[in-house]
Design a protein around this motif. Structure first.
Motif, short mmCIF file in Angstrom:
data_model
loop_
_atom_site.label_atom_id
_atom_site.label_comp_id
_atom_site.label_asym_id
_atom_site.label_seq_id
_atom_site.Cartn_x
_atom_site.Cartn_y
_atom_site.Cartn_z
N VAL A 64 0.84 -1.21 0.00
CA VAL A 64 0.00 0.00 0.00
C VAL A 64 0.87 1.25 0.00
CG1 VAL A 64 -1.67 1.31 1.36
CG2 VAL A 64 -1.97 -1.14 1.05
N ALA A 65 1.94 1.24 0.78
CA ALA A 65 2.84 2.40 0.80
C ALA A 65 3.51 2.59 -0.56
CB ALA A 65 3.89 2.22 1.89
N LEU A 66 3.85 1.49 -1.22
CA LEU A 66 4.43 1.59 -2.55
C LEU A 66 3.43 2.19 -3.54
CD1 LEU A 66 6.95 0.95 -4.24
CD2 LEU A 66 5.90 -1.25 -4.75
N SER A 67 2.17 1.84 -3.40
CA SER A 67 1.14 2.44 -4.26
C SER A 67 0.99 3.92 -3.98
CB SER A 67 -0.19 1.72 -4.05
OG SER A 67 -0.10 0.39 -4.46
N VAL A 68 1.15 4.32 -2.73
CA VAL A 68 1.09 5.74 -2.39
C VAL A 68 2.25 6.50 -3.04
CG1 VAL A 68 1.30 7.37 -0.47
CG2 VAL A 68 -0.19 5.40 -0.27
N VAL A 69 3.42 5.88 -3.07
CA VAL A 69 4.57 6.50 -3.74
C VAL A 69 4.26 6.69 -5.23
CG1 VAL A 69 6.97 6.16 -4.43
CG2 VAL A 69 6.27 5.66 -2.10
N SER A 70 3.68 5.70 -5.86
CA SER A 70 3.35 5.81 -7.27
C SER A 70 2.28 6.87 -7.52
CB SER A 70 2.87 4.45 -7.81
OG SER A 70 3.93 3.54 -7.82
N LEU A 71 1.30 6.95 -6.63
CA LEU A 71 0.28 7.99 -6.80
C LEU A 71 0.87 9.39 -6.63
CD1 LEU A 71 -2.85 6.48 -5.05
CD2 LEU A 71 -2.52 6.94 -7.47
N ALA A 72 1.76 9.55 -5.66
CA ALA A 72 2.42 10.85 -5.49
C ALA A 72 3.27 11.20 -6.69
CB ALA A 72 3.27 10.83 -4.22
N LEU A 73 3.93 10.20 -7.25
CA LEU A 73 4.73 10.44 -8.46
C LEU A 73 3.85 10.82 -9.64
CD1 LEU A 73 7.61 10.37 -9.49
CD2 LEU A 73 7.27 7.98 -10.08
N SER A 74 2.68 10.23 -9.73
CA SER A 74 1.77 10.59 -10.81
C SER A 74 1.25 12.01 -10.64
CB SER A 74 0.62 9.60 -10.90
OG SER A 74 -0.21 9.71 -9.78
N VAL A 75 1.07 12.44 -9.41
CA VAL A 75 0.67 13.84 -9.17
C VAL A 75 1.78 14.78 -9.61
CG1 VAL A 75 0.16 15.52 -7.36
CG2 VAL A 75 -0.96 13.29 -7.35
N ILE A 76 3.01 14.41 -9.32
CA ILE A 76 4.15 15.25 -9.75
C ILE A 76 4.21 15.32 -11.27
CG2 ILE A 76 6.67 15.34 -9.81
CD1 ILE A 76 6.64 14.28 -6.94
N ALA A 89 1.70 15.07 -13.27
CA ALA A 89 0.58 15.92 -13.69
C ALA A 89 0.91 17.40 -13.50
CB ALA A 89 -0.68 15.55 -12.92
N LEU A 90 1.60 17.71 -12.39
CA LEU A 90 1.98 19.10 -12.16
C LEU A 90 3.03 19.57 -13.17
CD1 LEU A 90 2.14 19.16 -8.26
CD2 LEU A 90 0.38 20.16 -9.75
N LEU A 91 3.82 18.64 -13.67
CA LEU A 91 4.83 18.97 -14.67
C LEU A 91 4.26 18.96 -16.09
CD1 LEU A 91 7.87 16.99 -13.25
CD2 LEU A 91 7.51 19.45 -13.23
N ARG A 92 2.94 18.90 -16.17
CA ARG A 92 2.21 18.93 -17.44
C ARG A 92 2.55 17.77 -18.35
NH1 ARG A 92 1.66 25.32 -18.85
NH2 ARG A 92 1.07 25.93 -16.75
N ALA A 93 2.57 16.62 -17.76
CA ALA A 93 2.72 15.38 -18.52
C ALA A 93 1.58 14.44 -18.14
CB ALA A 93 4.07 14.74 -18.23
N ALA A 95 -0.43 6.91 -16.90
CA ALA A 95 0.24 5.60 -16.99
C ALA A 95 0.85 5.21 -15.66
CB ALA A 95 1.31 5.64 -18.08
N GLU A 96 1.47 6.15 -14.96
CA GLU A 96 2.06 5.85 -13.66
C GLU A 96 0.99 5.48 -12.65
OE1 GLU A 96 5.15 5.48 -12.78
OE2 GLU A 96 4.67 5.18 -10.66
N ALA A 97 -0.13 6.19 -12.68
CA ALA A 97 -1.21 5.88 -11.75
C ALA A 97 -1.81 4.51 -12.04
CB ALA A 97 -2.28 6.96 -11.80
N ALA A 98 -2.00 4.21 -13.31
CA ALA A 98 -2.64 2.93 -13.66
C ALA A 98 -1.70 1.75 -13.44
CB ALA A 98 -3.11 2.98 -15.11
N VAL A 99 -0.49 1.87 -13.93
CA VAL A 99 0.44 0.75 -13.84
C VAL A 99 1.15 0.72 -12.49
CG1 VAL A 99 2.51 -0.27 -14.85
CG2 VAL A 99 0.77 0.72 -16.33
N GLY A 100 1.69 1.86 -12.08
CA GLY A 100 2.47 1.89 -10.85
C GLY A 100 1.65 1.67 -9.60
N ALA A 101 0.56 2.35 -9.51
CA ALA A 101 -0.26 2.23 -8.30
C ALA A 101 -1.27 1.11 -8.40
CB ALA A 101 -0.97 3.55 -8.04
#
Length: 75
Positions: A19-31, A33-37, A43-49
């Motif tokens: 679960v913590a690893l999924s949280v890391v992936s979700l936070a990375l997907s937010v980053i 998104a903020l970087l306009r990608a 893809a990171e949210a679907a595959v990583g998390a």
């Protein structure tokens, strides 16, 4: 994100670590998104998390690292 990454290493429960690893992936997907990608973020949210977390949880259950409820009540 850093707290979740440290929790992945420190936690003794395999399910909590997944679960913590999924949280890391979700936070990375937010980053991302903020970087306009947005495509990379999705893809990171679907595959990583999503997919990776599910596969790791199922693998932990399969090899017995995450016992079923009826097994934990017996022992």
């Amino acid at each position: 994100m850093l707290i979740a990454a440290v929790a992945v290493v420190v936690l003794r429960s395999y399910l909590a670590a997944v679960v913590a690893l999924s949280v890391v992936s979700l936070a990375l997907s937010v980053i991302f998104a903020l970087l306009r990608a947005p495509d990379v973020a999705l893809a990171e949210a679907a595959v990583g998390a999503g997919l990776t977390g599910l596969l790791m949880a199922l693998a932990a259950r399969r090899v017995g690292l995450w016992p079923k409820d009826d097994e934990s009540k017996e022992g």
